[in-house]
Design a protein around this motif. Structure first.
Motif, PDB file in Angstrom:
ATOM      1  N   PRO A 104     -15.103 -14.368  37.489  1.00 14.21           N
ATOM      2  CA  PRO A 104     -14.439 -14.980  38.645  1.00 14.21           C
ATOM      3  C   PRO A 104     -13.027 -14.412  38.814  1.00 14.21           C
ATOM      4  O   PRO A 104     -12.373 -14.038  37.838  1.00 14.21           O
ATOM      5  N   ALA A 105     -12.566 -14.338  40.054  1.00 11.15           N
ATOM      6  CA  ALA A 105     -11.197 -13.890  40.321  1.00 11.15           C
ATOM      7  C   ALA A 105     -10.232 -14.975  39.839  1.00 11.15           C
ATOM      8  O   ALA A 105     -10.316 -16.120  40.260  1.00 11.15           O
ATOM      9  N   MET A 106      -9.332 -14.614  38.923  1.00  4.87           N
ATOM     10  CA  MET A 106      -8.432 -15.591  38.331  1.00  4.87           C
ATOM     11  C   MET A 106      -6.972 -15.390  38.724  1.00  4.87           C
ATOM     12  O   MET A 106      -6.128 -16.197  38.351  1.00  4.87           O
ATOM     13  N   GLY A 107      -6.656 -14.322  39.432  1.00  4.25           N
ATOM     14  CA  GLY A 107      -5.297 -14.100  39.884  1.00  4.25           C
ATOM     15  C   GLY A 107      -4.302 -13.966  38.746  1.00  4.25           C
ATOM     16  O   GLY A 107      -4.501 -13.193  37.816  1.00  4.25           O
ATOM     17  N   MET A 108      -3.246 -14.743  38.834  1.00  4.43           N
ATOM     18  CA  MET A 108      -2.159 -14.661  37.854  1.00  4.43           C
ATOM     19  C   MET A 108      -2.623 -15.041  36.443  1.00  4.43           C
ATOM     20  O   MET A 108      -2.204 -14.428  35.452  1.00  4.43           O
ATOM     21  N   LYS A 109      -3.497 -16.025  36.356  1.00  8.20           N
ATOM     22  CA  LYS A 109      -4.042 -16.413  35.049  1.00  8.20           C
ATOM     23  C   LYS A 109      -4.869 -15.258  34.468  1.00  8.20           C
ATOM     24  O   LYS A 109      -4.869 -15.033  33.262  1.00  8.20           O
ATOM     25  N   GLY A 110      -5.556 -14.524  35.321  1.00  5.93           N
ATOM     26  CA  GLY A 110      -6.321 -13.368  34.869  1.00  5.93           C
ATOM     27  C   GLY A 110      -5.432 -12.272  34.305  1.00  5.93           C
ATOM     28  O   GLY A 110      -5.809 -11.590  33.352  1.00  5.93           O
ATOM     29  N   ALA A 111      -4.251 -12.103  34.894  1.00  3.39           N
ATOM     30  CA  ALA A 111      -3.306 -11.116  34.369  1.00  3.39           C
ATOM     31  C   ALA A 111      -2.867 -11.486  32.955  1.00  3.39           C
ATOM     32  O   ALA A 111      -2.758 -10.626  32.076  1.00  3.39           O
ATOM     33  N   ALA A 112      -2.636 -12.756  32.731  1.00  6.10           N
ATOM     34  CA  ALA A 112      -2.249 -13.208  31.390  1.00  6.10           C
ATOM     35  C   ALA A 112      -3.404 -13.045  30.408  1.00  6.10           C
ATOM     36  O   ALA A 112      -3.193 -12.641  29.255  1.00  6.10           O
ATOM     37  N   MET A 113      -4.627 -13.346  30.854  1.00  5.88           N
ATOM     38  CA  MET A 113      -5.793 -13.178  29.977  1.00  5.88           C
ATOM     39  C   MET A 113      -5.983 -11.705  29.615  1.00  5.88           C
ATOM     40  O   MET A 113      -6.311 -11.378  28.474  1.00  5.88           O
ATOM     41  N   GLY A 172      -7.501  -1.998  32.725  1.00  7.53           N
ATOM     42  CA  GLY A 172      -8.898  -2.313  33.004  1.00  7.53           C
ATOM     43  C   GLY A 172      -9.170  -3.809  33.036  1.00  7.53           C
ATOM     44  O   GLY A 172      -9.874  -4.306  33.935  1.00  7.53           O
ATOM     45  N   PHE A 173      -8.625  -4.526  32.065  1.00  7.01           N
ATOM     46  CA  PHE A 173      -8.811  -5.980  32.047  1.00  7.01           C
ATOM     47  C   PHE A 173      -8.158  -6.642  33.260  1.00  7.01           C
ATOM     48  O   PHE A 173      -8.694  -7.614  33.796  1.00  7.01           O
ATOM     49  N   ASN A 174      -7.006  -6.135  33.687  1.00  6.42           N
ATOM     50  CA  ASN A 174      -6.376  -6.667  34.894  1.00  6.42           C
ATOM     51  C   ASN A 174      -7.300  -6.510  36.090  1.00  6.42           C
ATOM     52  O   ASN A 174      -7.471  -7.437  36.878  1.00  6.42           O
ATOM     53  N   TRP A 175      -7.877  -5.341  36.240  1.00  3.47           N
ATOM     54  CA  TRP A 175      -8.790  -5.083  37.356  1.00  3.47           C
ATOM     55  C   TRP A 175      -9.980  -6.047  37.322  1.00  3.47           C
ATOM     56  O   TRP A 175     -10.417  -6.546  38.346  1.00  3.47           O
ATOM     57  N   ILE A 176     -10.465  -6.319  36.122  1.00  6.49           N
ATOM     58  CA  ILE A 176     -11.619  -7.213  35.985  1.00  6.49           C
ATOM     59  C   ILE A 176     -11.226  -8.662  36.241  1.00  6.49           C
ATOM     60  O   ILE A 176     -11.867  -9.367  37.023  1.00  6.49           O
TER      61      ILE A 176
END
Length: 87
Positions: free
Chosen positions: A62-71, A49-53
């Motif tokens: 905001p769309a964070m891409g690879m950094k969003g996956a780590a977050m 779910g967090f990955n999707w967000i």
């Protein structure tokens, strides 16, 4: 260029992961395996779910891409560690 922020965040996320794994191993050693399984499954679903967000920027994030996956992984691991501590 994309790997450095990802690795920094993933390095931070090892601390809650180690907390979870230490408590999981202790629980497994006492033959109490159900909480570890339930919390692990919840963690996988939370990470999904967090990955999707965070990767795609849903729910006004905001769309964070690879950094969003780590977050997403960091937040899922924090929740998993906190749930095991609470248990």
């Amino acid at each position: 260029a994309l790997a450095a922020p990802y690795l920094r965040i993933m390095t931070i996320s090892t601390l809650p992961m180690m907390l979870f794994l230490a408590l999981k191993q202790f629980s497994d050693g006492l033959s109490i395996t159900r909480p570890a399984v339930v919390i692990t499954l919840l963690g996988v679903l939370l990470n999904l779910g967090f990955n999707w967000i965070f990767i795609y920027g849903n729910f006004t994030f905001p769309a964070m891409g690879m950094k969003g996956a780590a977050m997403a992984t960091l937040f899922a691991r924090i929740v998993m560690g906190a749930l095991f501590v609470a248990y």
